[in-house]
Design a protein around this motif. Structure first.
Motif, mmCIF file in Angstrom:
data_model
loop_
_atom_site.group_PDB
_atom_site.id
_atom_site.type_symbol
_atom_site.label_atom_id
_atom_site.label_comp_id
_atom_site.label_asym_id
_atom_site.label_seq_id
_atom_site.Cartn_x
_atom_site.Cartn_y
_atom_site.Cartn_z
ATOM 1 N N ARG A 71 -5.693 9.855 4.442
ATOM 2 C CA ARG A 71 -4.546 10.212 5.276
ATOM 3 C C ARG A 71 -3.261 10.108 4.458
ATOM 4 O O ARG A 71 -3.021 9.087 3.810
ATOM 5 C CB ARG A 71 -4.477 9.285 6.483
ATOM 6 N N SER A 124 -4.037 -2.701 3.992
ATOM 7 C CA SER A 124 -2.921 -2.363 4.872
ATOM 8 C C SER A 124 -3.257 -2.457 6.352
ATOM 9 O O SER A 124 -2.354 -2.343 7.193
ATOM 10 C CB SER A 124 -2.403 -0.952 4.552
ATOM 11 N N ASP A 125 -4.506 -2.676 6.702
ATOM 12 C CA ASP A 125 -4.897 -2.783 8.105
ATOM 13 C C ASP A 125 -5.311 -4.224 8.397
ATOM 14 O O ASP A 125 -5.269 -5.090 7.518
ATOM 15 C CB ASP A 125 -6.040 -1.810 8.416
ATOM 16 N N GLU A 154 4.499 4.628 13.563
ATOM 17 C CA GLU A 154 3.890 3.462 14.199
ATOM 18 C C GLU A 154 4.893 2.328 14.347
ATOM 19 O O GLU A 154 4.965 1.675 15.393
ATOM 20 C CB GLU A 154 2.686 2.993 13.383
ATOM 21 N N ARG A 206 0.331 4.244 -3.516
ATOM 22 C CA ARG A 206 1.402 5.143 -3.940
ATOM 23 C C ARG A 206 1.155 5.573 -5.384
ATOM 24 O O ARG A 206 0.877 4.742 -6.246
ATOM 25 C CB ARG A 206 2.758 4.449 -3.833
ATOM 26 N N THR A 265 -3.344 6.741 2.491
ATOM 27 C CA THR A 265 -4.200 5.649 2.954
ATOM 28 C C THR A 265 -5.645 6.104 2.866
ATOM 29 O O THR A 265 -5.987 7.198 3.324
ATOM 30 C CB THR A 265 -3.864 5.248 4.399
ATOM 31 N N GLU A 289 0.370 9.208 4.024
ATOM 32 C CA GLU A 289 1.286 8.321 4.732
ATOM 33 C C GLU A 289 2.749 8.695 4.515
ATOM 34 O O GLU A 289 3.576 8.579 5.422
ATOM 35 C CB GLU A 289 1.081 6.867 4.289
ATOM 36 N N THR A 321 1.992 9.098 -1.297
ATOM 37 C CA THR A 321 1.307 7.900 -0.808
ATOM 38 C C THR A 321 0.213 8.295 0.167
ATOM 39 O O THR A 321 0.449 9.087 1.077
ATOM 40 C CB THR A 321 2.292 6.949 -0.106
ATOM 41 N N THR A 356 -3.559 1.389 1.023
ATOM 42 C CA THR A 356 -2.522 2.416 0.990
ATOM 43 C C THR A 356 -1.948 2.426 -0.421
ATOM 44 O O THR A 356 -1.432 1.411 -0.894
ATOM 45 C CB THR A 356 -1.436 2.129 2.034
ATOM 46 N N CYS A 360 6.570 4.583 4.716
ATOM 47 C CA CYS A 360 5.191 4.632 5.228
ATOM 48 C C CYS A 360 5.131 4.036 6.631
ATOM 49 O O CYS A 360 5.933 3.173 6.997
ATOM 50 C CB CYS A 360 4.261 3.836 4.311
ATOM 51 N N PHE A 361 4.166 4.497 7.413
ATOM 52 C CA PHE A 361 3.871 3.950 8.745
ATOM 53 C C PHE A 361 5.062 4.055 9.698
ATOM 54 O O PHE A 361 5.152 3.308 10.669
ATOM 55 C CB PHE A 361 3.430 2.470 8.642
ATOM 56 N N THR A 371 2.798 -2.519 2.070
ATOM 57 C CA THR A 371 1.360 -2.481 2.349
ATOM 58 C C THR A 371 0.830 -3.793 2.924
ATOM 59 O O THR A 371 0.272 -3.801 4.028
ATOM 60 C CB THR A 371 0.589 -2.078 1.085
#
Length: 239
Positions: A32, A76-77, A175, A90, A40, A34, A38, A88, A171-172, A140
């Protein structure tokens, strides 16, 4: 007679790319984008992976032009029920491993991982006020910590101050903005250092005593974690 371990390892890998007697291997199941440069990568590790805590990182080994190269990347999760994990990455200028992971790695590819390590983790029952300072790719591990702190109804309040050079490098962002809108325990500060025109809610400036005094007047009550380019965490510690 028993076969030597390298021979068993070879034939195990031929039967199933994830099968190994001693190495953690992981299949890329999703890629994905991000932010600019970058991505993920969602990974499904084999059963040799022992899990991780939010804030930790793993060594990732890839093959580039016939050479095995290893670099460390933060997770990152948060831990998932299906055992999958995310890194994630870069793309760094001249970085062979980051280029391989960002540009050339696709679902179905197999990576080799080390076990998770690192001490920037949370207590079993976090509480109180947290200040997370992230700069660049330092977001991250702090994203993993943010997700962990905001999961459930923990008695915490979290401020994430996130520095990037430009908006395209954040990033993110969707969310994090949604979390700031929907959870009163969470506050997001986005600080851009090379964006000529700022949008509503964006800030500019470097990490400094003046910035902290203006944006975080209750700093003395916060538990602080910081991650970013060389020297960023040291600057945060001194401030």
């Amino acid at each position: 007679p028993l076969l030597p371990s390298p021979v068993l390892e070879f034939w195990a890998g031929r039967l199933n790319p994830l099968l190994s007697l001693e190495r953690v291997r992981a299949e890329v199941v999703e890629r994905r984008v991000e932010a600019r440069d970058t991505v993920t990568l969602l990974l499904q590790p084999n059963r040799l992976f022992r899990g991780f805590r939010p804030g930790q990182h793993v060594n990732v080994t890839v093959e580039v032009n016939g050479a095995r190269l290893t670099r460390s990347y933060s997770l990152s999760d948060i831990p998932r029920a299906d055992g999958r994990l995310a890194i994630t990455v870069r793309q760094e200028e001249g970085g062979a491993v980051s280029t391989q992971l960002c540009r050339n790695t696709r679902p179905g590819d197999i990576l080799e991982l080390g076990q998770a390590f690192g001490e920037m983790t949370l207590p079993d029952a976090p509480e109180g006020d947290y200040l997370l300072l992230a700069a660049g790719s330092g977001i991250t591990p702090l994203m993993s910590l943010t997700r962990a702190l905001m999961a459930g109804d923990a008695p915490v309040r979290v401020t994430l101050a996130y520095w990037a050079q430009t908006r395209a490098e954040l990033c993110f962002l969707n969310e994090l903005q949604a979390l700031a809108r929907n959870d009163r325990r969470f506050r997001l500060l986005t600080i851009l250092t090379r964006e000529p025109v700022l949008m509503t809610g964006e800030l500019s400036g470097r990490l400094s005593a003046e910035f902290l005094a203006a944006q975080l007047p209750t700093l003395a009550m916060q538990q602080v974690m910081a991650c970013g380019p060389f020297g960023f965490a040291d600057s945060a510690r001194q401030l």
